[in-house]
Structures are given as structure tokens and as C-alpha cells.
Scaffold this active site. Structure first.
Site, PDB file in Angstrom:
ATOM      1  N   ALA A  49     -35.948  68.452 -73.661  1.00 56.48           N
ATOM      2  CA  ALA A  49     -35.576  69.538 -74.574  1.00 56.48           C
ATOM      3  C   ALA A  49     -36.818  70.361 -74.913  1.00 56.48           C
ATOM      4  O   ALA A  49     -37.887  69.822 -75.186  1.00 56.48           O
ATOM      5  CB  ALA A  49     -34.961  68.971 -75.847  1.00 56.48           C
ATOM      6  N   SER A  58     -37.645  64.733 -75.893  1.00 55.93           N
ATOM      7  CA  SER A  58     -38.158  65.990 -76.452  1.00 55.93           C
ATOM      8  C   SER A  58     -39.398  66.406 -75.671  1.00 55.93           C
ATOM      9  O   SER A  58     -40.092  65.557 -75.108  1.00 55.93           O
ATOM     10  CB  SER A  58     -38.563  65.783 -77.907  1.00 55.93           C
ATOM     11  OG  SER A  58     -39.740  64.989 -77.970  1.00 55.93           O
ATOM     12  N   ASP A  59     -39.667  67.707 -75.648  1.00 58.80           N
ATOM     13  CA  ASP A  59     -41.005  68.100 -75.215  1.00 58.80           C
ATOM     14  C   ASP A  59     -41.978  67.525 -76.249  1.00 58.80           C
ATOM     15  O   ASP A  59     -41.594  67.178 -77.373  1.00 58.80           O
ATOM     16  CB  ASP A  59     -41.148  69.627 -75.103  1.00 58.80           C
ATOM     17  CG  ASP A  59     -42.355  70.001 -74.225  1.00 58.80           C
ATOM     18  OD1 ASP A  59     -43.227  69.134 -74.000  1.00 58.80           O
ATOM     19  OD2 ASP A  59     -42.445  71.163 -73.783  1.00 58.80           O
ATOM     20  N   TRP A  60     -43.229  67.408 -75.848  1.00 61.25           N
ATOM     21  CA  TRP A  60     -44.213  66.683 -76.669  1.00 61.25           C
ATOM     22  C   TRP A  60     -44.469  67.418 -77.992  1.00 61.25           C
ATOM     23  O   TRP A  60     -45.104  68.470 -78.002  1.00 61.25           O
ATOM     24  CB  TRP A  60     -45.476  66.494 -75.849  1.00 61.25           C
ATOM     25  CG  TRP A  60     -45.533  65.171 -75.122  1.00 61.25           C
ATOM     26  CD1 TRP A  60     -46.551  64.264 -75.176  1.00 61.25           C
ATOM     27  CD2 TRP A  60     -44.539  64.603 -74.250  1.00 61.25           C
ATOM     28  NE1 TRP A  60     -46.225  63.163 -74.400  1.00 61.25           N
ATOM     29  CE2 TRP A  60     -45.007  63.338 -73.831  1.00 61.25           C
ATOM     30  CE3 TRP A  60     -43.268  65.011 -73.809  1.00 61.25           C
ATOM     31  CZ2 TRP A  60     -44.287  62.494 -72.986  1.00 61.25           C
ATOM     32  CZ3 TRP A  60     -42.546  64.172 -72.965  1.00 61.25           C
ATOM     33  CH2 TRP A  60     -43.056  62.936 -72.566  1.00 61.25           C
ATOM     34  N   GLY A  61     -43.895  66.861 -79.043  1.00 65.73           N
ATOM     35  CA  GLY A  61     -44.074  67.470 -80.361  1.00 65.73           C
ATOM     36  C   GLY A  61     -43.009  68.494 -80.704  1.00 65.73           C
ATOM     37  O   GLY A  61     -43.167  69.264 -81.646  1.00 65.73           O
TER      38      GLY A  61
END
Ligand code: BGC
Length: 733
Positions: A199, A232-235
């Protein structure tokens, strides 16, 4: 072999705290483990065109300290190969390197659409077209996963700019979203069954991608049948509870227990049901179950050869006047430009690979010509150095051909920010002009991930070879192409515009407004009938191809297309046969033509081959937000086959039948829609003519003026003549 997990039993044995802890990572690249329950952690690392596994003893977010891996050509290059078989091979190699390194999921491919050539990450994406993106992305995923390693298709969705990527909302209408920005993901999910989808950072129509229930649950899972895990994308997660509730399964990287605590509180407060956490945990356990023990050793030698082949298949010969390429072995060649010695072969950011080795063209070309000289011509820092310029011009003046290696400086293309222009550095353009004055036989070899403007300088070049960011084997690949050991067969996966101001999103980019709607890339230039520097699909070869005998056959919803392709030139070569479709009778605006199929075929001189395509209903349809699905309209469609979107060699018209699909009607639908409705139309006419004159509906001159009138207004003005409730009831609403 890892021991299989009995998922139902495992979940039943977990405490709420343990479940919550599993839904976010442990550190930068690993999932959490619950040893008590036999749940091990798995590793996810970048991607997408090579493995970026941070060395175990290094700082975990370091971009520098990754273990050596093969740097394959970037997706901007791979996309230009138009060769699904090749992308599967590259995927297999990526999978093998990941598996050998104990990586369970590689974070790629990146399949966002190149909305604007300015996007800083365009070098990581495949194309401006969703069909090309989808087919090639699926091929990569298949290859990766065939080695027992998961792919992560990213960044879902509409992550089309780097500027403010965590803040921006992509405000995009539903039809555009479906036809342009989701279609590639959809194809990959349905056909290659990726283990994970990532995402994106951005919001879509106001809602964070990582907490977007509509996208993550309704579209991805319920409509497309995705059975994997959403990471998720990182963060990218703003609120872990909202994310899990929306369908996100794994937040990365870890948050040191902060997200887990929030999830526990949310369950205890009744904000989210524990069963929703169970579902996400089940998906994580399914992913863990899919992964395999590390095995094998990466065959870096073979992968280097594959990287070289892939780079050579991906370079696009934009121009080749007087057949200056391939270069003659007896010629005196002057190589000019620091990139011949220090190639630029990848972009910056999370995709940056620590390559096994890097080849340069200067070394690779040694011994290929009667004479070979080299002059760096410019400093990579972009500063002018008059002495370097003078030396390069002097070398070029005494050669038969000057081959100039130009490209974008490293600092200009990266994750995290967008480009501001499409120009090559002035120092390089000055050098080109000076060399061209000294020697009219100039070949330019380009190294850039995003498109560069060529129109203002291409008159200085007799030939232009666009190599893109070619990966670690760039030097050998470029040498193969310049000498003719390999015949160029790359084709543009994106349009090269004449200038930045011509580009579809120029007035809106970067920014939230997707005002150009579906008209992205060639769809825009074709709709406006605008000249471009080079169109989608363009690319020359050292041979020529003839197209003949187009035959079409309609069989229900299937259209079969056949033609004969012949190599009409002097050497063996590969052609990318492209099929475009136009709906000639569309009831709404549709692009002038859209790529729907393609194939790459190798032929010896004089050889012919039958090429066959099969189009399905979806290939002729548009997405209708009114009906919430793809709709095929009956009528004539043009099937055009050719060598680029603007070099269409054969066309045929086919007539396709389809049921008339009436628009859903409501009290405020315009009377135009009511009249077009198979039951609503006659009813309305009858009701209007029962009392008095129906000419408002039947006289074309009057009707034009009032067709957009909502039925409710007509009813009000009819003085009770029209009973809206009755009309709605009889039309089945
Ligand atoms: C990028 C992703 C990448 C992730 C992990 C993010 O900044 O957008 O593409 O996979 O970092 O490095």
C-alpha cells in the site's frame, strides 16, 4: 522444509497482544515472531531490479551498506524490452538471489503509471500504459515467485509523484482510476497471484492508501480475488487500527510496540473487532507458510550475462540516419563523455543496488575498431572544464565517428523528489554542439531513467541510442548494440514529448488534481493530435519488417486477429508487433486508440511468421462508474496493428454485438438518459403525450436545449402531468 502452520489452531492459541504484535514488523526488514506458537519471522527487502539486503552488521536503514547483488536494468529499461519472457527470466534471477540470501519477499515490481515524465521514480516504473505495465509486471512476479520467493507489487495505488508523497491526495475520478491507474495492478493480481501488495504512501481521494477500505478490501480482495498479504510502504501507516480495519495486514517497519499497543486498545475499546485482527494474522501466517528455506547459491556470472542481454534488449534506437549504426569495424571511433568510462546505470533511493561488478563501454569496446580513442569531455559534477571540451573536440575531429555518452547526473533522479525539467545538463549539450561541428558523424548514447528532451539537439546527432538506466552490465550491452553483435529491439514504453509544456499533466503536476483524466501519455497526444518527438512503441532496428495479410474474425465477445510479419531487411532482428483498439461508436469520450496486445518476434532475413492475437470483451470495454463495472458497447471497433502507436501498418474494422446497457435512472437523471432507456424512454414519452404536447422531447431543436434537464424539474414544470414515483417504479427502480 519449514514446518507448515495450522493457521486456525495457531490463531486460537495466540493472545490479543501477540496477534497485535504480529501485525507490525520487527525492525526494518523482518516480521515479528512468536516463538512460543512456532511462528517465525520472515524477511522482506527491496527490490525491484536487484536485491538490496542491508548487511547484517550495518545500520538497518542504510542505503549504502547492502550486500552485493546483480543490478539488472531498471524497470524503465525492462519496460522498453516489451518482452514478457525476458522479464520472467529476470524475475527468476531476482527470486534465486533472494532465496539464496534468505529473503522471503522482494519488494517489487513497481507498477505505477508514468503520469508525468517528471516523476522522480519513473526509472523504477515500467510504462505510461497499463496493458504494457500489467503484462510485464505479471511476468516479473511469475519469475520471482517461481523460485519460492514472494513479490510485492507496489505502490498501490496512484503513487505518481514523489513530491509530498506522504501528504498528497491523488484526486482521481473512478473511471480514470480503473482504466489507467488500477488496470496494471488488476492484471497482475488476477494473472500472476502475487503473495503481497504494498500500500502506497499517498492518499487517494482523501483516504490514505494504507487505510483505504475501498481499495484494499473491496477492489483488491473482493473484486479481484487477491489472496495474499497487504504490507504498508515503509512508514505509510498513519493509524494502525484504521489500517487493519481497512484491510492492511502488516505495517512496516516495526514501531517498537507502539502500533501493537494501539491495536490492543482499539480492540478493547470496541473500535475494531478482534476477528479483524485474526484475519490479518491469518494472512500473515499464510504468507509465512508460502515461503521456503534459503537454498542455492546465486549464480552471479550467469546473472551478469542475463543483465547484459536484458540491457541490450531494452535499449531503444531512436534515430539512425544513413544507417550510421552499427559501426563499421574498420572505422576510427572517438568515444566522448565520462559515462563511457563511468556509466550511470541505476537510480537513487530504496532500489539502489550494490552491484557485483560494473562494466563500462570503454573497456567493452576495446579491440572492436581500427582505432578507439576516449575523452571524458565533461565532469560528472556538471561544472564546465574548457580543457576537457577542447580535448574531446580534437579527438572527435580526427575520427570517422564520434560516439557521445550523455545522460542525467546521478543527483537528478531519485526516490523522494521529482524532476523539474527534462533537460540534459548544459555542459553536455555544449559538448555535443562542439563535437558535431568538428565531426558530422555523431552517435549519442543516452543514460537516463526518466525521459529527456531530445527535440532541441537531435539535429546534432546522426543516431541516438536510448539505453535508459541499464544496470551493471551496461557497458557490454551498449558495445553489443553499437557493433551490431545485437540488433536493437527495444521500443519506447513511454512517449518522448517535444517539450515539457506539452505533457498531459503539465498544469497539474506535481499536485492532487488528475485533471487530464484518462488522457495520460499517448492517449493525450493522440486525442489532441499533437506532434511528439517519438511516440509510444517507437524503436528502430538494423533490419526492416513488413506487415501483411491482416485477418479479423469476431466470435461472440472474442476478436481474433492474424497477420503476417516478414523480415524484409538484411539481418536477423526482433520486431514488437503492437495492436491498438479504437471504439468508433463510443457513446462517451474514449482515447483515440489504446494498446491492447503486443508480441516480440525474432526473424531471420527474408523469414515470415504468422502473428495471432485474441482480444476479449474487456479489451474493448470502458469502465462505467454508473454501473460499477466494465462495459462493452456494441458497434464498430478499429483494430490497428503496427510498429508504434503512430506507425500503424494495417487496420481493419470489426463489428461487435453487445446488449444495450441502460444507465441506472433516478429522479434527477437528465431526460436524455430517461429517453435512451429501453423502458423508461417509451414510458416518459407516453406520459408526456397523454396530457399535451411531447414535442419538448421529440423535436430535435427543442430537445437539444433541454436534454440535460433533470426529470424532477420536468415533472415540476409539467404541472402534475408526470408522476416520477410511478415512472421509477415501472422502470424497476
Ligand atoms: C519505498 C518502497 C520501498 C521501501 C523499503 C520506501 O521508501 O517507497 O518502494 O520498498 O521504502 O525500502
Amino acid at each position: 522444509m519449514h514446518k507448515k502452520i495450522d493457521i486456525v489452531t495457531a490463531i486460537a492459541a495466540l493472545t490479543l497482544e501477540e496477534k497485535a504484535a504480529l501485525l507490525s514488523g520487527q525492525g526494518a526488514w523482518e516480521t515479528a515472531a512468536v516463538e512460543r506458537a512456532g511462528i517465525r519471522s520472515i524477511t522482506l527487502t527491496d527490490g525491484p531490479h536487484g536485491l538490496r539486503k542491508v548487511a547484517p552488521d550495518a545500520e538497518q536503514f542504510s542505503f549504502e551498506a547492502s550486500l552485493p547483488a546483480t543490478c539488472f536494468p531498471t524497470p524503465a529499461a525492462l519496460g522498453s524490452s516489451w518482452d514478457a519472457g525476458l522479464l520472467t527470466e529476470v524475475g527468476e534471477a531476482l527470486g534465486a538471489e533472494s532465496r539464496a540470501a534468505g529473503v522471503d519477499v522482494i519488494l517489487g515490481p513497481g507498477v505505477n503509471i508514468k503520469r508525468s515524465p517528471l516523476c522522480g521514480r519513473n526509472f523504477e516504473y515500467l510504462s505510461e500504459d497499463p496493458v504494457l505495465t500489467g503484462r510485464l509486471g505479471a511476468a516479473l512476479v511469475r519469475g520471482i515467485q517461481s523460485r519460492g520467493v514472494g513479490a510485492s507489487v507496489k505502490h498501490f495505488a496512484a503513487n505518481n509523484q514523489e513530491t509530498d508523497r506522504m501528504l498528497v491526495s491523488a484526486d482521481v475520478d473512478e473511471r480514470t482510476l480503473r482504466e489507467i491507474y488500477l488496470a496494471g495492478f488488476e492484471h497482475i493480481v488476477k494473472n500472476a497471484r502475487p503473495w503481497t501488495v504494498m500500500a502506497a504512501y499517498n492518499r487517494i481521494n482523501g483516504v490514505h492508501a494504507a487505510q483505504n477500505r475501498r481499495l484494499l478490501t473491496e477492489v483488491l480482495r473482493e473484486e479481484w480475488g487477491f489472496d495474499g498479504l497487504v504490507v504498508s510502504d515503509w512508514g505509510a501507516v498513519a493509524d494502525p487500527a484504521a489500517a487493519v480495519a481497512a484491510g492492511l495486514d502488516l505495517e512496516m517497519p516495526g514501531t517498537n510496540g507502539v502500533s501493537a499497543a494501539r491495536l490492543v486498545t482499539a480492540v478493547r475499546a470496541g473500535e475494531i473487532e478482534e476477528a479483524v485482527l485474526d484475519q490479518a494474522v491469518a494472512r500473515l501466517l499464510t504468507l509465512i507458510d508460502r515461503t521456503a528455506e534459503p537454498s542455492g547459491e546465486a549464480d552471479f556470472g550467469r546473472h551478469h550475462d542475463l543483465a547484459r542481454k536484458a540491457a541490450a534488449e531494452s535499449a531503444v534506437l531512436l534515430k539512425n540516419d544513413d544507417g550510421i549504426l552499427p559501426l563499421n569495424a574498420g572505422a576510427r571511433i572517438a568515444l566522448v563523455g565520462e559515462f563511457a568510462r563511468t556509466p550511470r546505470f541505476q537510480g537513487a533511493g530504496s532500489s539502489q543496488i550494490n552491484p557485483i561488478r560494473v562494466d563500462n563501454a570503454l573497456t567493452a569496446l576495446a579491440g572492436d575498431f581500427a582505432e578507439l580513442s576516449f575523452a571524458p569531455g565533461f565532469l560528472l559534477s556538471g561544472e564546465q572544464d574548457p580543457a576537457l571540451l577542447t580535448e574531446a573536440v580534437a579527438g572527435a575531429a580526427v575520427a570517422d565517428v564520434a560516439v557521445l555518452f550523455l545522460g542525467l547526473p546521478e543527483g537528478e533522479e531519485s526516490e523522494g523528489f521529482d524532476r523539474r525539467h527534462l533537460d540534459l545538463p548544459a555542459v553536455q549539450l555544449d559538448l555535443l554542439a562542439a563535437v558535431a561541428e568538428a565531426n558530422p558523424n555523431v552517435v549519442v548514447v543516452l543514460a537516463n531513467g526518466g525521459v529527456v528532451e531530445v527535440a532541441s539537439w537531435r539535429h546534432h546527432a546522426t543516431a541516438i541510442l536510448e539505453g535508459w538506466l541499464t544496470g551493471q552490465a551496461s557497458g557490454g550491452a551498449i558495445a553489443d548494440l553499437l557493433t551490431g553483435r545485437v540488433n536493437p529491439s527495444g521500443r519506447l514504453a513511454e512517449t518522448i514529448p517535444l517539450r515539457l509544456a506539452d505533457t498531459p499533466a503539465y498544469l497539474n503536476y506535481p499536485g492532487p488534481t488528475y485533471g487530464e483524466r484518462l488522457y495520460v501519455g499517448y492517449r493525450y497526444y493522440d486525442a489532441k493530435d499533437m506532434p511528439v518527438a517519438h511516440p509510444l512503441g517507437h524503436g528502430l532496428s538494423y533490419t526492416t519488417f513488413g506487415y501483411s495479410d491482416l485477418r479479423t474474425e469476431v466470435d461472440g465477445d472474442t476478436v481474433r486477429v492474424r497477420l503476417v510479419l516478414t523480415n524484409t531487411g538484411p539481418v536477423a532482428g526482433k520486431e514488437v508487433v503492437q495492436l491498438y483498439v479504437a471504439d468508433l461508436d463510443a457513446s462517451l469520450d474514449r482515447p483515440v486508440r489504446e494498446l491492447k496486445a503486443f508480441t516480440k518476434i525474432e526473424l531471420s532475413p527474408g523469414e515470415s511468421a504468422q502473428v495471432a492475437f485474441e482480444l476479449q470483451e474487456r479489451d474493448l470495454s470502458y469502465y462505467s462508474p454508473d454501473h460499477g463495472r466494465w462495459v462493452l458497447e456494441a458497434g464498430d471497433f478499429e483494430i490497428a496493428v503496427g510498429a508504434s502507436s503512430r506507425d500503424l501498418r494495417l487496420t481493419a474494422t470489426v463489428t461487435v454485438d453487445a446488449p444495450v446497457l441502460a444507465k441506472p435512472l433516478g429522479p434527477h437523471s437528465p431526460i436524455r438518459d430517461w429517453l435512451a432507456h429501453p423502458t423508461g424512454g417509451p414510458l416518459l414519452l407516453k406520459a408526456m403525450s397523454a396530457g399535451q404536447d411531447a414535442s419538448v422531447l421529440t423535436d430535435p431543436a427543442i430537445f437539444r436545449m433541454v436534454e440535460s434537464l433533470p426529470l424532477s424539474r420536468l415533472a415540476a414544470m409539467s404541472g402534475g402531468l408526470l408522476d416520477i414515483d410511478l415512472l421509477l417504479e415501472t422502470t424497476g427502480r
